[in-house]
Scaffold this active site. Structure first.
Site, PDB file in Angstrom:
ATOM      1  CG  ASP A   8       0.484 -10.729   3.052  1.00 47.41           C
ATOM      2  OD1 ASP A   8       0.719 -11.018   2.013  1.00 47.41           O
ATOM      3  OD2 ASP A   8      -0.090 -10.302   3.550  1.00 47.41           O
ATOM      4  CG  ASP A 130       6.522  -2.048   2.848  1.00 48.24           C
ATOM      5  OD1 ASP A 130       5.617  -2.085   1.513  1.00 48.24           O
ATOM      6  OD2 ASP A 130       6.866  -2.916   2.606  1.00 48.24           O
TER       7      ASP A 130
END
Length: 237
Positions: A8, A130
């Site tokens: 990330d 998500d």
């Protein structure tokens, strides 16, 4: 089952968040390329690269990191975070992404996402499902819709999506195990290639999602915190 470590990116650095909260940012390496090279040196073939700055700003930001990793390793990269326009996709693919992941765009502008499917092919486009309490989360998980995650996946499966990353936001970065019951339900009620994400804390979690039938699993904090070693993953790879 494919083993897919995650990197990330915030401000060009390798970080991890907890439950998607930007205030919990922890920097693990100033140079994501070093991390990617270490993955590759241990037999890893795939990488999940997330542009967290992009997710927040709703446009691609850290494409130079993608370009660097893609040009200096042989990792097959799926890239996500803030991809909202055809221009964003063009930049992502030209920078070396093998696949892109779209989540918020599929909720807010489904016609655009469907057009990507027809333009680039379903092997190049991953649906990012998500969720928080089963509700689809968008915009870097800062917003939650009223859409149930299973309905969301089934709707796009009918349109032609074949690859889905499902992250239970409540599990992400918590190192408390994966959402196995949710994954079982998705596997029972769809025929998609499911990539599990969020909560992996030990090798046992990997065996469980493999048993469920997941096509891949994304591993983040467990690697960076030393809960799972690259040597252990090397055996699975």
């Amino acid at each position: 089952m494919r083993i897919i470590p995650a990197i990330d990116i915030i401000e060009g650095k390798c970080v991890r968040l907890t439950k998607g909260d930007y205030n919990t940012k922890k920097i693990y390496n100033e140079n994501p390329l070093e991390v990617a090279k270490e993955f590759e040196a241990n037999g890893i073939q795939f990488l999940h690269l997330v542009d967290l700055d992009g997710a927040k700003s709703s446009k691609i930001v850290n494409y130079k990191v993608l370009e660097s990793i893609a040009s200096k390793t042989n990792l097959k990269i799926d890239f996500g975070g803030g991809l909202k326009s055809d221009q964003d996709l063009r930049i992502a693919f030209e920078s070396g992404a093998n696949q892109i992941t779209g989540g918020s765009i599929a909720v807010k502008k489904p016609d655009t996402f469907i057009n990507w499917l027809s333009t680039f092919g379903n092997d190049k486009i991953i649906l990012g499902a998500d969720c928080k309490n089963r509700r689809i989360a968008t915009h870097g998980w800062m917003q939650t819709s009223e859409v149930d995650v299973l309905d969301f996946i089934k709707d796009f499966e009918e349109i032609g999506i074949t690859n889905v990353i499902c992250t239970d936001v409540a599990k992400d970065g918590m190192l408390q195990g994966t959402s196995n019951e949710l994954y079982k339900e998705i596997m029972q009620k769809t025929k998609i290639n499911l990539i599990a994400s969020g909560g992996v804390s030990r090798m046992e979690d990997l065996y469980k999602v493999k048993e469920i039938g997941c096509e891949g699993v994304i591993i983040g904090k467990a690697i960076y915190e030393g809960k799972i070693t690259l040597k252990e993953l090397q055996k699975l790879c």
